[in-house]
Design an enzyme around this catalytic site. Structure first.
Site, PDB file in Angstrom:
ATOM      1  N   CYS A 270      -0.700  33.120  12.827  1.00 44.47           N
ATOM      2  CA  CYS A 270      -0.371  33.522  14.196  1.00 44.47           C
ATOM      3  C   CYS A 270      -0.173  32.308  15.096  1.00 44.47           C
ATOM      4  CB  CYS A 270      -1.473  34.423  14.736  1.00 44.47           C
ATOM      5  SG  CYS A 270      -1.695  35.841  13.679  1.00 44.47           S
TER       6      CYS A 270
ATOM      7  N   TYR B 190       0.809  14.106   1.561  1.00 47.27           N
ATOM      8  CA  TYR B 190       0.496  14.617   2.902  1.00 47.27           C
ATOM      9  C   TYR B 190       0.670  16.137   2.957  1.00 47.27           C
ATOM     10  CZ  TYR B 190       0.858   9.648   3.754  1.00 47.27           C
ATOM     11  OH  TYR B 190       0.675   8.290   3.666  1.00 47.27           O
TER      12      TYR B 190
ATOM     13  N   GLU C 155       0.834  -1.210   0.000  1.00 44.08           N
ATOM     14  CA  GLU C 155       0.000   0.000   0.000  1.00 44.08           C
ATOM     15  C   GLU C 155       0.866   1.256   0.000  1.00 44.08           C
ATOM     16  OE1 GLU C 155      -1.812  -0.675   3.775  1.00 44.08           O
ATOM     17  OE2 GLU C 155      -3.305  -2.070   3.012  1.00 44.08           O
TER      18      GLU C 155
HETATM   19  C1  LIG Z   1      -0.794   5.771   5.487  1.00 48.83           C
HETATM   20  C2  LIG Z   1      -0.909   4.344   5.172  1.00 48.83           C
HETATM   21  C3  LIG Z   1      -0.197   3.790   4.101  1.00 48.83           C
HETATM   22  C4  LIG Z   1       0.747   4.584   3.235  1.00 48.83           C
HETATM   23  O1  LIG Z   1       1.907   4.986   3.880  1.00 48.83           O
HETATM   24  P1  LIG Z   1       3.048   5.742   3.062  1.00 48.83           P
HETATM   25  O2  LIG Z   1       4.087   6.045   4.063  1.00 48.83           O
HETATM   26  O3  LIG Z   1       2.453   6.979   2.499  1.00 48.83           O
HETATM   27  O4  LIG Z   1       3.514   4.811   1.992  1.00 48.83           O
HETATM   28  C5  LIG Z   1      -0.402   2.452   3.830  1.00 48.83           C
HETATM   29  N1  LIG Z   1      -1.228   1.687   4.578  1.00 48.83           N
HETATM   30  C6  LIG Z   1      -1.916   2.183   5.629  1.00 48.83           C
HETATM   31  C7  LIG Z   1      -2.800   1.304   6.397  1.00 48.83           C
HETATM   32  C8  LIG Z   1      -1.772   3.524   5.960  1.00 48.83           C
HETATM   33  O5  LIG Z   1      -2.446   4.012   7.012  1.00 48.83           O
END
Ligand SMILES: *Cc1c(COP(=O)(O)O)cnc(C)c1O
Length: 428
Positions: free
Chosen positions: A352, A382, A282
Site C-alpha cells: 500500500c 542491492y 572495491e
Molecule cells: C558501496 C560501496 C562500494 C561498492 O560499490 P558498487 O557500486 O557496488 O561497486 C565500494 N566501496 C564503498 C566504500 C562503498 O560504500
C-alpha cells in the site's frame, strides 16, 4: 536495449532456466517471490575480475553490502578475495564466512564506537576513516585497547575528490556536499597531525565516487587528484603506501554497456603508474548483480485505461531499488512469449504505497494471466539485502543454483518467526 541474458540464465525449450534448473520447477518448490542466484555466473565474474586486476597487481575487496548472503560470501572468500565492510553486522558475517581479518577493510561514514571496538579487537587489515572526528575517536579507542604486541591500526583516509559523476543523484558519493569522505585539504592536515601517533598509522588514501558509473573519466580525474594529494603528503614527510579506489563499475540493466573489469583495471594501472605501494578496488554490484533473478507470480491483470496493471506477488519490500532510486530491472515471462505479441503494462506490487511500482508501460506477453511467472533480471546486487517485511510480508527467500542442484540459502522469514521477537514482551 540489449537484454542481459547470460549463458547461465536463458530459455530452454521456451522455459527460463538458471544453469540446469528450470525456474518453473523451482517456483513450485520454493513458492514465489524468491531470489535465485547462479553459482557459475558468480565464479565467472570472479574469474574475470581477478584476471583483470591481478594482471596489474591490484587487490580486490568485495563490497559486502551489495549482497551479504553467507553462501555468497563463502564462495567469494574461497576465491581469495577480501571484503569491504560498512557495519559491524557485515564484519560479523564476513568472519562467519571465513574471510581473514587481514583482508577486511572497514568503510562507512558513521561507524559507531562499538563497531570500531569490534573491528580493533578483530585486528582487521584496514580502516577507511571518513572524518577528523572518527579518526580522533579511533585513536582514543586504539590507545585504550592497545596491548603492545599488536601493530598500529592501519588507517586510510577516505577523501572526497569532488568529481562529477554521471549517474543517478542518489548514488553519487564523491561530490562536494555528499556526506562521504574528507576534504583534500583536511586530509593533508590530518596526516601531519597524526604523524608518529603511538597507535594509529596513516597508510594511505581511499575514495569511492559513486555507483553504476560507465565512464572512465571521473575515475581518472579522481585518481589524479588523489596522487597530487599523496605527493603533497609525502613532501611533508607522510607515507602514502595504499591507494584504495573504491567500486562503482556500471553493469547492464538492459540499457547500458557495462564498464568491464579489464577496461577499468587498465585505466587504474595507467593512472597509478609509478606509485610505490598497494592499489586496491572495491567492486560490489559488478560482481553479483547479473548472477541473480527475482521470481514472482502475477496475482492479477487489472484492466485499466490506458494501461493495464500487472499486479505481482513481489513488492517494494522484496526489491526496493525501483522505489528507492527509480532503478529499472529488465523483466521477462518465465514461459517464453512465442507469439511475441506484447502489450504495455504498469507492473506493480501489492504493497500500500504509490511508489510500489516496478515499471511503467512495460511490454510483456499480451496473453499473460494470473498465476503466470515473471522474472526480474540483474537482481543479485542491492536487492535481497534491502528486503524487509513492510506490510507484514514475509522476508523473501534466496536460492543458490549450481548446475542441476538448487539450495535454499536463506529460508523465507515468516510472520510466525518474526512474531517470536514480539510475543514475549520484556519489562526493562
Ligand atoms: C558501496 C560501496 C562500494 C561498492 O560499490 P558498487 O557500486 O557496488 O561497486 C565500494 N566501496 C564503498 C566504500 C562503498 O560504500
Amino acid at each position: 536495449m540489449t537484454f542481459p541474458f547470460t549463458k547461465n540464465i536463458h530459455y530452454q525449450n521456451q522455459s527460463l532456466s538458471i544453469e540446469g534448473c528450470s525456474i518453473e520447477a523451482l517456483a513450485l518448490k520454493v513458492n514465489t517471490p524468491f531470489y535465485v542466484y547462479s553459482q557459475a555466473r558468480l565464479l565467472d565474474n570472479i574469474t574475470a575480475c581477478k584476471a583483470a586486476f591481478d594482471a596489474h597487481n591490484i587487490q580486490i575487496h568485495y563490497a559486502v553490502k551489495a549482497n551479504c548472503n553467507l553462501h555468497i560470501l563463502q564462495l567469494i572468500a574461497s576465491q581469495g578475495i577480501g571484503v569491504d565492510l560498512v557495519s559491524g553486522g557485515e564484519l560479523y558475517r564476513a568472519t562467519k564466512a571465513g574471510v581473514q581479518a587481514e583482508k577486511m577493510v572497514f568503510s562507512g561514514v558513521g561507524k559507531s564506537r562499538s563497531e570500531l571496538i569490534q573491528a580493533i579487537n578483530m585486528h582487521i587489515g584496514q580502516f577507511n576513516v571518513e572524518s577528523a572526528e572518527e579518526l580522533a575517536l579511533l585513536a582514543t579507542l586504539a590507545e585504550d585497547t592497545s596491548d603492545n604486541t599488536s601493530r598500529k591500526l592501519q588507517v586510510a583516509l577516505r577523501v572526497n575528490p569532488n568529481v562529477v559523476v554521471n549517474t543517478h543523484k542518489n548514488i553519487t558519493t564523491g561530490q562536494k556536499g555528499n556526506k562521504f569522505g574528507i576534504d583534500m585539504d583536511l586530509a593533508l592536515t590530518l596526516f601531519e597531525h597524526y604523524a608518529n601517533h603511538p597507535s594509529i598509522e596513516l597508510v594511505g588514501l581511499a575514495m569511492h565516487i559513486g555507483s553504476q558509473i560507465f565512464e572512465v573519466a571521473p575515475y581518472r580525474e579522481a585518481i589524479q587528484k588523489l596522487r597530487l594529494l599523496a605527493t603533497k603528503i609525502q613532501e611533508k614527510g607522510g607515507n602514502v603506501s595504499v591507494l584504495d579506489l573504491g567500486g562503482g563499475f556500471g553493469i547492464n540493466y538492459g540499457e547500458n554497456t557495462p564498464l568491464d573489469f579489464a577496461t577499468i583495471a587498465h585505466v587504474i594501472a595507467e593512472e597509478t603508474k609509478g606509485f610505490r605501494g598497494k592499489v586496491a578496488v572495491e567492486p560490489g554490484r559488478s560482481l553479483v548483480a547479473d548472477i541473480g533473478l527475482l521470481v514472482s507470480r502475477v496475482n492479477y491483470v487489472k484492466e485499466s485505461h490506458p494501461t493495464p496493471f500487472l499486479i505481482l506477488d513481489a513488492a517494494m519490500n522484496d526489491l526496493m531499488r525501483p522505489a528507492l532510486y527509480q532503478a529499472s530491472h529488465p523483466i521477462k515471462e518465465v514461459i517464453q512469449n512465442t507469439t511475441s505479441a506484447t502489450r504495455s503494462y504498469d507492473i506493480v506490487g501489492p504493497v500500500c504505497e504509490s511508489t510500489d511500482i516496478f515499471a511503467s508501460k512495460y511490454p510483456l506477453d499480451t496473453n499473460i494471466k494470473a498465476g503466470d511467472l515473471v522474472t526480474f533480471f540483474c537482481a543479485g546486487a542491492y536487492s535481497a539485502v534491502m528486503s524487509n517485511s513492510y506490510n507484514s510480508r514475509d522476508i523473501v527467500p534466496e536460492v543458490f543454483v549450481n548446475g542441476q542442484n538448487a539450495t535454499l540459502v536463506r529460508e523465507r522469514i515468516t510472520q510466525e518467526a518474526l512474531l517470536q521477537y514480539e510475543v514475549n514482551a520484556k519489562p526493562l
